[in-house]
Design a protein around this motif. Structure first.
Motif, PDB file in Angstrom:
ATOM      1  N   ALA A  99      38.800 -45.931 135.125  1.00 52.90           N
ATOM      2  CA  ALA A  99      38.724 -45.766 133.426  1.00 52.90           C
ATOM      3  C   ALA A  99      39.419 -44.252 133.181  1.00 52.90           C
ATOM      4  CB  ALA A  99      37.029 -44.615 132.970  1.00 52.90           C
ATOM      5  N   ASN A 102      42.794 -47.266 133.665  1.00 51.45           N
ATOM      6  CA  ASN A 102      42.335 -48.342 132.491  1.00 51.45           C
ATOM      7  C   ASN A 102      43.017 -47.765 131.245  1.00 51.45           C
ATOM      8  OD1 ASN A 102      41.415 -50.350 132.282  1.00 51.45           O
ATOM      9  ND2 ASN A 102      39.863 -50.292 131.440  1.00 51.45           N
ATOM     10  N   ASN A 285      34.115 -49.204 129.812  1.00 53.12           N
ATOM     11  CA  ASN A 285      35.511 -49.270 130.347  1.00 53.12           C
ATOM     12  C   ASN A 285      34.132 -48.698 131.448  1.00 53.12           C
ATOM     13  OD1 ASN A 285      38.041 -48.305 131.320  1.00 53.12           O
ATOM     14  ND2 ASN A 285      38.107 -46.339 130.328  1.00 53.12           N
ATOM     15  N   VAL A 301      36.979 -52.315 133.489  1.00 54.92           N
ATOM     16  CA  VAL A 301      36.780 -52.715 131.974  1.00 54.92           C
ATOM     17  C   VAL A 301      35.795 -54.423 131.806  1.00 54.92           C
ATOM     18  CG1 VAL A 301      38.665 -53.861 132.129  1.00 54.92           C
ATOM     19  CG2 VAL A 301      37.689 -53.299 130.089  1.00 54.92           C
TER      20      VAL A 301
END
Length: 487
Positions: A99, A102, A285, A301
């Motif tokens: 996460a 991303n 996410n 995602v």
């Protein structure tokens, strides 16, 4: 005289607790006993024993990630979130390095430090995200948006977005991005960051009406809502009155509420409505960190197909293809091998949810016994479902969180997170001097009640000294003055 007495009291309390084991209620990690090492080992052995799998896993991966994993994630999400507008497809998903990685990639692709007006961060906020926004060039553009028991304060956010738009016109901010021209993606005027369900740190869950209002606002002002949905799978009844409510979790197998990315598919024509650009205004996410292990460094995602493709075209991804390619083959096996459910789903259902429910129950009983009578308060006290890792507490009126945190560490060897840690840097309007966060995921169950009991003992002393222990502050100032000569 007062300083001498405070020094003596402080010394007495430290002597009584100096040999106690440290209890860390700040660390937001899973307890090592909850890590599914055997599950991951079996999956890795299986993947590396099959040439058809390990050939794909050990070579460069496709930009969007290992397709079998994207498909197995899509099926899992479709089932858990009970989406109303068709099933989730692999094309809506891009595999990521977790996460946090991303978040950085999405900012690199979908924002521009000049054109994007602000980073709106629902606060209190996940403090380790701040550096990611700063690295993306938004150190001076981060703004806090407060929340209440319903979630994000929509009217506050609307007023501030309007102000920022007016300021952008006044400053001559370009109407089109000057530095990013890649049409595989787009650049949003605003970015909104939040944790809608079982938030870190506030533990609140945003209501459905607020989610719809937030999406409407995002569409109106060309904003992207980045939702860290990382705790959604960890949920159980908030009722802690009996052990049965902790062990019988069959009725919490589906998501509590639709995600903003789900609402974006369906609400008022959806992300593909006439006049929209197809990128959507919300993304989800997510990561395997909370349901498997953080060391795996893999997540995903979800957004519209155009959005997911845009994420896959980040420069760090194009240079070698999808991140965590080998790990992706392991996680696909974890999500597809099993009988009634996959082995990973079984781990969440049979191990994580009951374990965290027990930990929550222990912590809550301790809070009710040792803290609430002193004037501490909990958010969303009437909710039916709870989850995640954290509990957010308001302190007795006038008590300072940093003072309490410091004294807990020095006097009773307990580490807690003071509210200031979760304030958005550079925004002095939204403060949390009167809050602390407690985590129940890291320490062994046997230490949770003792940790809260110790916090209560310090709070009692502070209240007896005059809320913040003014005498203690005098001692701290004297120590700081003594140390100044060594700086």
């Amino acid at each position: 005289m007062a300083a001498d007495r405070a020094r003596a009291n402080k010394s007495d309390s430290r002597d009584k607790t100096s040999t106690d084991d440290q209890i860390n209620l700040l660390r937001g990690w899973p307890n090592p006993k909850l890590l599914p090492a055997s599950l991951i080992k079996d999956a890795a052995v299986s993947a590396l024993s099959d040439s058809k799998i390990w050939t794909d896993g050990l070579l460069y991966g496709p930009d969007a990630g290992y397709e079998p994993l994207r498909e197995s994630i899509a099926k899992w999400l479709t089932s858990f979130y009970q989406v109303r507008v068709g099933e989730i497809t692999a094309k809506r998903i891009c595999i990521t390095g977790g996460a946090s990685r991303n978040l950085g990639n999405m900012l690199a692709v979908f924002s521009d430090p000049e054109y994007t007006r602000k980073m709106w961060i629902v606060a209190p906020a996940y403090f380790l995200a701040f550096k990611i926004f700063q690295d993306a060039g938004f150190a001076d553009k981060m703004r806090a948006v407060p929340e209440d028991d319903g979630g994000v304060d929509i009217e506050f956010l609307r007023r501030e977005i309007v102000k920022s738009e007016n300021q952008a016109k006044k400053d001559g901010t370009p109407e089109k991005p000057r530095f990013k021209h890649d049409r595989r993606a787009k650049v949003y005027k605003h970015i909104i960051y939040c944790v809608p369900t079982f938030a870190n740190p506030s533990s609140r869950t945003m209501s459905l009406s607020r989610r719809k209002a937030l999406l409407s606002l995002a569409r109106e002002y060309d904003a992207l809502v980045i939702c860290d949905d990382v705790y959604d799978f960890l949920q159980w009844p908030a009722d802690t009155s009996n052990e049965e409510s902790v062990e019988n979790l069959e009725h919490v197998q589906m998501a509590l509420l639709p995600r903003l990315v789900d609402i974006d598919r369906d609400f008022e024509g959806g992300a593909e409505r006439q006049g929209a650009d197809g990128f959507g205004n919300a993304c989800s996410n997510q990561t395997f960190t909370k349901v498997a292990a953080p060391g795996l460094r893999i997540g995903w995602v979800e957004g519209t197909e155009k959005f997911a493709y845009g994420v896959s075209q980040a420069g760090t991804t194009l240079s070698g293809g999808s991140e965590s390619q080998a790990t992706a083959t392991y996680m696909h096996i974890c999500l597809t091998q099993g009988e009634e459910q996959s082995r990973l789903q079984g781990h969440v259902r049979k191990t994580l949810r009951p374990a965290y429910a027990r930990r929550y129950r222990i912590l809550m009983h301790a809070i009710q016994e040792h803290l609430l009578p002193l004037g501490f308060q909990l958010p969303q006290s009437t909710r039916d479902i709870i989850g995640g890792y954290f509990t957010w507490l308001s302190l007795p009126e006038g008590m300072n969180a940093e003072t309490l945190s410091r004294r807990c560490k020095e006097e009773v060897n307990v580490i807690v997170a003071a509210g200031k840690l979760f304030e958005v840097p550079g925004d002095e309007r939204v403060k949390f001097d009167g809050n602390i966060r407690l985590c129940w995921s890291w320490e062994d169950e046997s230490k949770l009640e003792e940790g809260v009991k110790r916090i209560g003992s310090v709070a009692k002393r502070m209240l007896a000294e005059g809320v913040n222990g003014e005498e203690y502050v005098v001692v701290e100032k004297e120590r700081d003055d003594d140390m100044a000569q060594f700086k």
